[in-house]
Design an enzyme around this catalytic site. Structure first.
Site: not given
Ligand code: DGL
Length: 271
Positions: A45-46, A155, A13-14, A76-78, A187-189
């Site tokens: 990343y998003g 984060e 993931d990011s 990471c969904n992105t 988003c995994t966050h």
């Molecule tokens: N946790 C990631 C996701 O699921 C990335 C979020 C990011 O880096 O912007 O999209």
């Protein structure tokens, strides 16, 4: 000759968010060793372009392949929404993303067919969730909303409190007005904000966190390929591309239990 089923599963993931998927995987498949990579030097990343996200995702995947992983989870969904087809074209390893498992879980839960998706700007802009949902359930009403401030908050370990409530209200009020009955946390966050999200959306809204369905998809893929490791107790080794101290301070929050210290790595040629 070492058996390939004894090789670890790679997850990236990011940042820290993918640890929510690693936790579900560790719980479902406790015999598996896991290598987790958080690209903390380049999170988020998003908000980046598709070309940049594809390059980052490829570097993460190559790093894991050098460590002889038997399967890669793009937690990471992105990256799943924008880079998975490219990764599949270039790499021969089995790859599992988080979008499809999330969509399947949402369709199982949804009663009204009114489904909201929240994610990073790139995930929402990619239309990956919207098109997969429409493909599988053409009658569904799907509403996407980008929530760019949530990843930086997560984060930083800011998961509750007045700032989080204010940000969530700003993002979610329109979805609440649209009476979505199911909300995909794309988003995994975001699973870390579940409590705060419920406060804004109400208890009756079902929240879909793709961690468990992704873990189930990994189990299916390993079974299919004859790569499931059924003996022993697996461990998890973490890598971060910057400030592992920050990663170490917060990783337990995302994983749900204390993790060993992450090692620092540089991606690209030196990976
Ligand atoms: N946790 C990631 C996701 O699921 C990335 C979020 C990011 O880096 O912007 O999209």
């Amino acid at each position: 000759m070492p058996n390939i089923s004894d090789h670890p599963i790679g997850i990236f993931d990011s940042g820290l968010g993918g640890l929510t998927v690693a936790a579900a995987l560790h719980k479902r498949l406790p015999g598996e060793d896991i290598i987790y990579l958080g690209d903390t030097a380049r999170v988020p990343y998003g908000t980046k372009s598709i070309q940049t996200i594809r390059r980052y995702a490829l570097e993460c995947a190559l790093f894991l392949l050098k460590r002889e992983v038997k399967l890669i989870v793009v937690a990471c969904n992105t990256a799943s929404a924008t880079a998975l087809p490219t990764l599949r074209e270039i790499l021969r390893a089995p790859l599992i993303g988080v979008v499809e498992p999330g969509v399947n879980a949402a369709l199982q839960l949804s009663k009204s067919g009114r489904i909201g998706v929240i994610g990073t700007p790139s995930t929402i802009r990619s239309g990956a969730y919207q098109s997969t949902l429409k493909e599988l359930a053409p009658a569904a009403d799907v509403y996407g909303k980008a929530c760019p401030l949530l990843v930086p908050l997560a984060e930083e370990g800011r998961l509750d409190g007045p700032v989080v409530d204010l940000v969530l209200k700003g993002y979610l009020t329109s979805l609440k007005r649209l009476r979505v009955g199911t909300l995909i946390l794309g988003c995994t966050h975001y699973p870390l904000f579940k409590r705060a999200i419920k406060r804004v959306m109400g208890d009756e809204v079902s929240l879909v966190d793709s961690a468990e369905t992704t873990a189930a998809a990994v189990e299916d893929a390993l079974l299919r390929e004859g790569l499931l490791r059924t003996h022993g107790r697996g461990g998890i080794k973490c890598y971060a591309t910057d400030i592992p101290r920050h990663f170490n301070r917060l990783s337990g929050l995302f994983f749900g239990e204390r993790l060993g210290r992450a090692a620092r790595v540089t991606l690209g040629d030196a990976a």
